[in-house]
Design an enzyme around this catalytic site. Structure first.
Site, short mmCIF file in Angstrom:
data_model
loop_
_atom_site.label_atom_id
_atom_site.label_comp_id
_atom_site.label_asym_id
_atom_site.label_seq_id
_atom_site.Cartn_x
_atom_site.Cartn_y
_atom_site.Cartn_z
N ILE A 124 0.86 -1.17 0.00
CA ILE A 124 0.00 0.00 0.00
C ILE A 124 0.90 1.23 0.00
O ILE A 124 1.86 1.31 0.77
CB ILE A 124 -0.98 0.01 1.19
CG1 ILE A 124 -1.99 1.16 1.03
CG2 ILE A 124 -0.27 0.04 2.53
CD1 ILE A 124 -3.21 1.03 1.92
N GLU A 245 -4.32 -1.33 12.24
CA GLU A 245 -2.92 -1.14 11.88
C GLU A 245 -2.08 -0.84 13.11
O GLU A 245 -0.97 -1.37 13.28
CB GLU A 245 -2.80 -0.01 10.86
CG GLU A 245 -1.39 0.20 10.34
CD GLU A 245 -1.32 1.24 9.23
OE1 GLU A 245 -0.19 1.65 8.90
OE2 GLU A 245 -2.38 1.63 8.71
#
Length: 382
Positions: A124, A245
């Protein structure tokens, strides 16, 4: 203290992971550190065992077990063996949730089988050379041109970018002068698209077994069919996954701190100074006792946060608290453990030296600890 996080199914999964790490990771880890990456075939082996597809629905080759506790076990077992699983943590904990949440049916059919079996690797791309925690300041832009977006810009510090087949790129597709957060979109760039190039592999002080690279996009034509979710909604999407995360970092920090403690206890029992085991000195006992207590406190905090995450109840502020506390505990624990190794602790042939350099980034990525304090302060009404 007794942990109440896991079920019998989790325990069986833990044993499978422990066996895999011992057989397929530990014997080769030093070579992978030198190479700066884990070989693609290891991802395929993880996929064949079903480890990469736990959260992916069964109809696409996964197990349909979207339970974050399996991800926790992966980190704990890798840390226990004094290794990491390269970019697996990033793929499962940070990137896969975007696909699971925002991919449409056509995208699921196209990508999910490869994500589950380990033949499609991901990254990402958020961070830019001049943009770190301030995601609203992203300058990489994508202009709509018929059925495509024309993508231009550069990204840096991209974990797993060297081997990635699919890169989720955060790009600005429109500008609202009154709202910097509006107008960001998620575009999936595929390996081989003209204009997509990978720059230098960055030479990091730690985390050597996972590649971190620069990426550039020069008039890359990305099909509209590769957009995840709605145009202009990416800022909200990114915020939705930030708690997980940050918990991923917290979980890893506690697991690695515990591993540092265990290897230090073992070392100090064997190492002698002035004719006695280093573990026999009062200073050693006091240091290890203090470290063990801090780790225990961090473990209980993180376990509670994990349960709340699994139940969908973890707040952003509580995730920030867990990340802040766990990473600070890791830093203190690894530093004090290294001290007990003496001069040998400074030598890279001992795992504690690598654990020391690996630990430093935990207080930076997924939002710096200074940002965590800002989030926590806001939750206090400050």
């Amino acid at each position: 203290m007794r942990r109440v996080l896991f079920t019998d199914d989790h325990d069986a999964f833990r044993q499978m992971v422990r066996d895999f790490v011992a057989k397929e990771i530990v014997p080769h880890y030093a070579d992978w550190e030198q190479a700066g990456r884990m070989p693609r075939e290891v991802f395929a082996k993880l996929g064949a065992l079903g480890i990469l597809g736990m959260a992916i629905p069964e109809e696409y080759g996964g197990s349909g077990q979207n339970d974050y506790r399996y991800n926790v076990i992966l980190q704990e077992e890798a840390a226990r063996a004094l290794v990491t699983l390269s970019t697996v943590r990033t793929q499962l904990d940070v990137i896969l949730p975007y696909f699971l949440e925002y991919a449409n049916e056509e995208q699921r059919e196209r990508w999910f089988p490869g994500l589950a079996d380990g033949t499609l690797l991901t990254a990402i791309a958020m961070t830019e050379p001049g943009t770190g925690s301030d995601l609203a300041g992203i300058r990489t832009n994508a202009v709509r041109d018929g059925d495509h977006y024309v993508l231009n810009g550069a990204k840096t510090f991209i974990t797993g970018g060297l081997l990635a087949d699919l890169v989720i790129v955060v790009a600005r597709t429109s500008t609202d002068p009154d709202n910097r957060r509006a107008g960001l979109s998620l575009l999936v760039v595929e390996d081989g698209m003209p204009g997509f190039t990978r720059g230098r592999v960055l030479n990091k002080m730690g985390m050597k077994v996972q590649d971190t690279v620069e990426l550039s996009f020069d008039d890359v034509r990305v099909p509209v069919a590769n957009r995840l979710g709605d145009e202009g909604a990416a800022f909200g999407y990114m915020g939705h996954n930030l708690s997980q995360e940050r918990m991923t970092v917290a979980v890893g920090s506690v697991a690695q701190a515990k591993a540092a403690l265990d290897t230090t206890i073992e070392y100090t029992k064997e190492r002698k100074a002035f004719g006695k085991p280093v573990a026999s000195f009062q200073n050693t006992k006091f240091e290890l006792a203090a470290i063990a207590t801090e780790i225990e406190a961090a473990q209980m905090m993180v376990d509670r946060a994990v349960l709340e995450l699994v139940d969908g109840e973890l707040s952003g502020a509580d995730a920030a608290k867990a990340k802040l506390f766990a990473t600070e505990v890791q830093a203190r624990a690894v530093d004090r453990c290294l001290q007990l190794f003496g001069g040998y602790g400074y030598m890279m042939e001992y795992p504690i030296a690598r654990m020391y350099t690996d630990a430093r980034v935990a207080r930076i990525y997924a939002g710096t600890n200074e940002v965590m304090k800002v989030i926590i302060a806001k939750s206090l009404g400050l």
